[in-house]
Design a protein around this motif. Structure first.
Motif, PDB file in Angstrom:
ATOM      1  N   THR A   1       6.490 -14.355   3.569  1.00 34.59           N
ATOM      2  CA  THR A   1       5.664 -15.004   2.971  1.00 34.59           C
ATOM      3  C   THR A   1       4.808 -14.239   1.892  1.00 34.59           C
ATOM      4  OG1 THR A   1       5.417 -16.261   5.212  1.00 34.59           O
ATOM      5  CG2 THR A   1       3.728 -16.701   3.418  1.00 34.59           C
ATOM      6  N   VAL A   2       4.396 -14.832   0.869  1.00 28.97           N
ATOM      7  CA  VAL A   2       3.590 -13.857  -0.066  1.00 28.97           C
ATOM      8  C   VAL A   2       2.264 -14.641  -0.132  1.00 28.97           C
ATOM      9  CG1 VAL A   2       3.266 -13.500  -2.586  1.00 28.97           C
ATOM     10  CG2 VAL A   2       5.552 -13.655  -1.688  1.00 28.97           C
ATOM     11  N   VAL A   3       1.337 -13.752   0.149  1.00 29.19           N
ATOM     12  CA  VAL A   3      -0.081 -14.242   0.150  1.00 29.19           C
ATOM     13  C   VAL A   3      -1.075 -13.720  -0.795  1.00 29.19           C
ATOM     14  CG1 VAL A   3      -2.008 -14.286   1.788  1.00 29.19           C
ATOM     15  CG2 VAL A   3       0.203 -14.416   2.801  1.00 29.19           C
ATOM     16  N   LYS A   4      -1.694 -14.665  -1.372  1.00 26.08           N
ATOM     17  CA  LYS A   4      -2.436 -14.078  -2.785  1.00 26.08           C
ATOM     18  C   LYS A   4      -3.901 -14.518  -2.559  1.00 26.08           C
ATOM     19  CE  LYS A   4       0.913 -14.405  -6.519  1.00 26.08           C
ATOM     20  NZ  LYS A   4       1.572 -15.333  -7.339  1.00 26.08           N
ATOM     21  N   ALA A   5      -4.816 -13.608  -3.163  1.00 22.50           N
ATOM     22  CA  ALA A   5      -6.287 -14.089  -3.049  1.00 22.50           C
ATOM     23  C   ALA A   5      -6.649 -14.169  -4.379  1.00 22.50           C
ATOM     24  CB  ALA A   5      -6.978 -13.127  -2.104  1.00 22.50           C
ATOM     25  N   SER A   6      -7.394 -15.242  -4.908  1.00 25.78           N
ATOM     26  CA  SER A   6      -8.075 -15.079  -6.284  1.00 25.78           C
ATOM     27  C   SER A   6      -9.438 -15.804  -6.143  1.00 25.78           C
ATOM     28  CB  SER A   6      -7.299 -15.922  -7.268  1.00 25.78           C
ATOM     29  OG  SER A   6      -7.162 -17.310  -7.074  1.00 25.78           O
ATOM     30  N   GLY A   7     -10.386 -14.976  -6.341  1.00 27.18           N
ATOM     31  CA  GLY A   7     -11.640 -15.198  -6.249  1.00 27.18           C
ATOM     32  C   GLY A   7     -11.892 -15.441  -4.495  1.00 27.18           C
ATOM     33  N   GLY A   8     -12.486 -16.424  -3.872  1.00 27.92           N
ATOM     34  CA  GLY A   8     -12.420 -16.447  -2.561  1.00 27.92           C
ATOM     35  C   GLY A   8     -11.288 -17.035  -2.099  1.00 27.92           C
ATOM     36  N   ASP A   9     -10.422 -17.879  -2.834  1.00 30.53           N
ATOM     37  CA  ASP A   9      -9.306 -18.665  -2.423  1.00 30.53           C
ATOM     38  C   ASP A   9      -8.200 -17.718  -2.054  1.00 30.53           C
ATOM     39  OD1 ASP A   9     -10.793 -20.660  -2.966  1.00 30.53           O
ATOM     40  OD2 ASP A   9      -9.971 -21.253  -4.734  1.00 30.53           O
ATOM     41  N   VAL A  10      -7.275 -18.173  -0.883  1.00 26.22           N
ATOM     42  CA  VAL A  10      -6.120 -17.428  -0.443  1.00 26.22           C
ATOM     43  C   VAL A  10      -5.092 -18.816  -0.567  1.00 26.22           C
ATOM     44  CG1 VAL A  10      -5.062 -16.546   1.428  1.00 26.22           C
ATOM     45  CG2 VAL A  10      -7.465 -15.911   1.011  1.00 26.22           C
TER      46      VAL A  10
ATOM     47  N   ALA B   1       8.784  -9.641  -4.563  1.00 25.51           N
ATOM     48  CA  ALA B   1       9.842  -8.864  -5.568  1.00 25.51           C
ATOM     49  C   ALA B   1      11.258  -9.639  -5.438  1.00 25.51           C
ATOM     50  CB  ALA B   1       9.768  -7.405  -5.434  1.00 25.51           C
ATOM     51  N   GLU B   2      11.433 -10.371  -6.636  1.00 20.01           N
ATOM     52  CA  GLU B   2      12.588 -11.104  -6.711  1.00 20.01           C
ATOM     53  C   GLU B   2      13.797 -10.139  -7.067  1.00 20.01           C
ATOM     54  OE1 GLU B   2      13.154 -14.212  -5.463  1.00 20.01           O
ATOM     55  OE2 GLU B   2      11.280 -15.127  -5.789  1.00 20.01           O
ATOM     56  N   THR B   3      14.028  -8.988  -6.304  1.00 24.23           N
ATOM     57  CA  THR B   3      15.192  -8.131  -6.699  1.00 24.23           C
ATOM     58  C   THR B   3      16.074  -8.267  -5.660  1.00 24.23           C
ATOM     59  OG1 THR B   3      13.854  -6.314  -5.801  1.00 24.23           O
ATOM     60  CG2 THR B   3      13.641  -6.729  -8.186  1.00 24.23           C
ATOM     61  N   LYS B   4      17.401  -7.668  -5.830  1.00 19.91           N
ATOM     62  CA  LYS B   4      18.415  -7.779  -4.944  1.00 19.91           C
ATOM     63  C   LYS B   4      18.098  -6.560  -3.756  1.00 19.91           C
ATOM     64  CE  LYS B   4      22.555  -5.913  -5.524  1.00 19.91           C
ATOM     65  NZ  LYS B   4      23.758  -5.780  -5.779  1.00 19.91           N
TER      66      LYS B   4
ATOM     67  N   ASP C   1      19.523  -7.091   0.153  1.00 20.44           N
ATOM     68  CA  ASP C   1      19.126  -8.036   1.118  1.00 20.44           C
ATOM     69  C   ASP C   1      20.201  -9.246   1.322  1.00 20.44           C
ATOM     70  OD1 ASP C   1      17.778  -9.168   3.210  1.00 20.44           O
ATOM     71  OD2 ASP C   1      16.529 -10.309   1.858  1.00 20.44           O
ATOM     72  N   ASP C   2      21.606  -8.802   1.671  1.00 14.67           N
ATOM     73  CA  ASP C   2      22.385  -9.822   1.921  1.00 14.67           C
ATOM     74  C   ASP C   2      22.925 -10.136   3.128  1.00 14.67           C
ATOM     75  OD1 ASP C   2      23.463  -7.415   2.631  1.00 14.67           O
ATOM     76  OD2 ASP C   2      25.334  -7.365   1.588  1.00 14.67           O
TER      77      ASP C   2
END
Lengths: 118, 423
Positions: free
Chosen positions: A58-67, A75-78, A12-13
């Motif tokens: 954008t990274v979107v996460k759900a934990s419990g009911g919270d987003v 992924a922090e890869t090349k 991703d350069d």
């Protein structure tokens, strides 16, 4: 018939501003369009497209009911996914054949994976 | 070995190959064949063995599998629908092998074995898993046996096999013989898997040998099956010939203390003449087709060695010519190295060194520095050319790169022999 994901992987350069006048990019774009047409004619095409650079992710996460959301690719890869096809093929070898054609058309490294059955 | 064991070794791969087609699922077929052999172990000693044991096993396994599918129909139908190998016959197809259909049955079975070989050696599977799968499904070996043969933990081998089977299933791999256009690549994978199995068995050292399955013999058996199935593929014939000609030297390869004896020092009267004759016939048959490939050329080289009653009587000019041909179809460092050794035998160590040094100046020069055989060969040629100091430093580098203790001892002994004698 089974469905497969063909994902396109590359470093991703590329800058946030892609230069669509670049003759190299235009040539590959033309090759991909021709392949898409071939896939549609053969009944293999389901969906496909190129993605914007990972700076747009954008990274979107759900934990419990919270987003919650954070900037950046997950992924922090090349190597990052730059686009994909979803195809329909009668079997593994047929899917591999399409993947081979796709690798030639976009001149990148691909990964082929089957979808889970219904 | 009991009769049933013998039948199992001979027939299980063939029966499984057919059942996979009929049932469309590798795991289901494996279970069914195992069940049929269990029934055979109960019935045959009482009723006597059937005249066609393979057909009996296939019929029994199929009937048992169908019974089971009916019993567990809802669950299994889903299972089959999800896992069905594409391009297989409907399960209802009647393969019942009565006497009249026996010839047709044999033809179909031959195709099934080919299908299974190509499935096991699918290029999308890692090579070590291809080999394991081939030995498991076609060779009828148990997973622990394969694990011991390759000196890996049983759990590792089990996982390797399960993963490979699952990958083929999840990807809807077809159970078919490749089309003509795909055949060269796909056949190469099958040949490589058999060749790797043979090499693994051939280089196995003593000690653990008693518990190790004879991989060389298994590879030769698979090689024969492949030649039976594809008699028109000269490389398949070439591989079988190469394996036979190499295996014929086995009795002369190790000393009583287990150390390895080089080809030039072997007692040639110990070579298995009958096997050499068979290998020779195969080499001649495949070379006549005039489609030479790497296995045929290596077999031809092995045949020239086998022809020589003594190491001195070897026809080195023919061997150099064959290596020249081989290096055009397979241009790699090992071939170039062996060619240099042959040149040294034909024209003397100085000419061999010129050939070696050309290799050192070639495109592979960078990787050669860490390649032990390059330095060991160079050291030997330098010593024979009377260039002691250079030979000793080449031996030093070779010894540095050697992990095998027997080989290290051998090189150290050679190095000492080049040292100037004290007056």
């Amino acid at each position: 018939m089974a469905q497969y994901l063909i994902s396109v992987w590359h470093d991703d350069d590329y800058s946030d501003e892609m230069d669509f006048d670049d003759p190299d990019l235009q040539r590959r774009h033309g090759q991909v369009l021709a392949l898409n047409e071939e896939m549609e004619k053969a009944g293999a095409w389901v969906f496909g497209g190129g993605l914007q650079p990972t700076s747009s992710a954008t990274v979107v996460k759900a934990s419990g009911g919270d987003v919650s959301m954070t900037d950046g690719p997950y992924a922090e890869t090349k190597e990052q996914m730059g686009g994909f096809w979803v195809i329909e093929a009668p079997d593994f070898d047929a899917a591999l054949e399409w993947a081979g054609k796709a690798a030639v058309a976009c001149e990148e490294t691909l990964e082929l994976r089957p979808f889970q059955g219904e | 070995m009991s009769d049933l064991d013998a039948v199992f070794r001979r027939e299980s791969g063939r029966c499984l190959a057919t059942l996979i087609r009929v049932l469309g699922d590798v795991d289901l077929a494996e279970d069914a064949v195992a069940e049929a052999f269990t029934i055979a172990a109960e019935r045959w000693p009482v009723d006597g063995a059937p005249s066609n044991p393979g057909a009996w096993i296939v019929t029994t396994a199929r009937n048992r599998a169908i019974d089971r599918i009916r019993r567990e129909s809802t669950r299994t139908e889903r299972h089959l629908a999800a896992h069905h190998l594409r391009g297989t016959d409907a399960m209802t197809s009647d393969e019942s092998p009565d006497r009249r259909d026996l010839d047709a049955f044999v033809d179909v079975v031959a195709d099934d074995q080919l299908r299974l070989m190509f499935l096991c050696c699918h290029p999308a599977i890692a090579v070590d898993a291809q080999v394991a799968l081939t030995l498991r499904l076609l060779g009828g070996l148990e997973t622990p046996e394969i694990a011991r043969a390759f000196l890996v933990p049983e759990a590792t081998m089990a996982q390797r096999i399960v993963r490979a089977k699952r990958k083929l299933r999840d990807n809807h791999a077809s159970y078919r013989v490749p089309r003509a256009a795909e055949l060269p690549d796909r056949l190469d994978a099958v040949l490589a898997a058999i060749s790797l199995t043979f090499t693994e068995g051939h280089t196995a050292t003593s000690g653990a040998e008693l518990v190790r399955v004879d991989l060389s013999a298994e590879a030769i058996r698979l090689g024969r099956v492949l030649v039976d199935l594809m008699p028109d593929e000269p490389e398949a014939v070439g591989l079988l010939a190469l394996m036979l000609l190499t295996d014929a030297r086995r009795p002369a390869r190790t000393a009583t203390d287990g150390s390895m004896i080089r080809l030039s020092d072997q007692d040639r009267t110990l070579w298995d003449r009958a096997v050499i004759v068979e290998g020779h016939d195969l080499v001649r048959a495949c070379l006549r087709r005039d489609r030479p490939g790497p296995f045929q050329l290596q077999a031809a080289i092995a045949a020239v060695h086998a022809d020589a009653p003594t190491a001195e009587a070897t026809d080195w000019s023919q061997i150099v010519a064959l290596y020249d041909q081989l290096s055009t179809v397979r241009p790699d460092a090992v071939v170039a190295l062996n060619r240099a050794v042959a040149v040294a035998e034909l024209q003397g160590p100085a000419a061999g060194l010129v050939a070696l040094d050309a290799l050192g100046d070639g495109p592979e020069a960078d990787s050669l520095d860490g390649f032990q055989p390059f330095h060991a060969t160079r050291a030997d040629l330098l010593a024979r050319a009377g260039r002691g100091p250079e030979a000793r430093s080449a031996y030093d580098r070779a010894i540095e790169l050697t992990t095998n203790s027997a080989e290290r001892a051998f090189l150290e002994e050679r190095r000492t022999a080049t040292a100037p004698r004290p007056r």
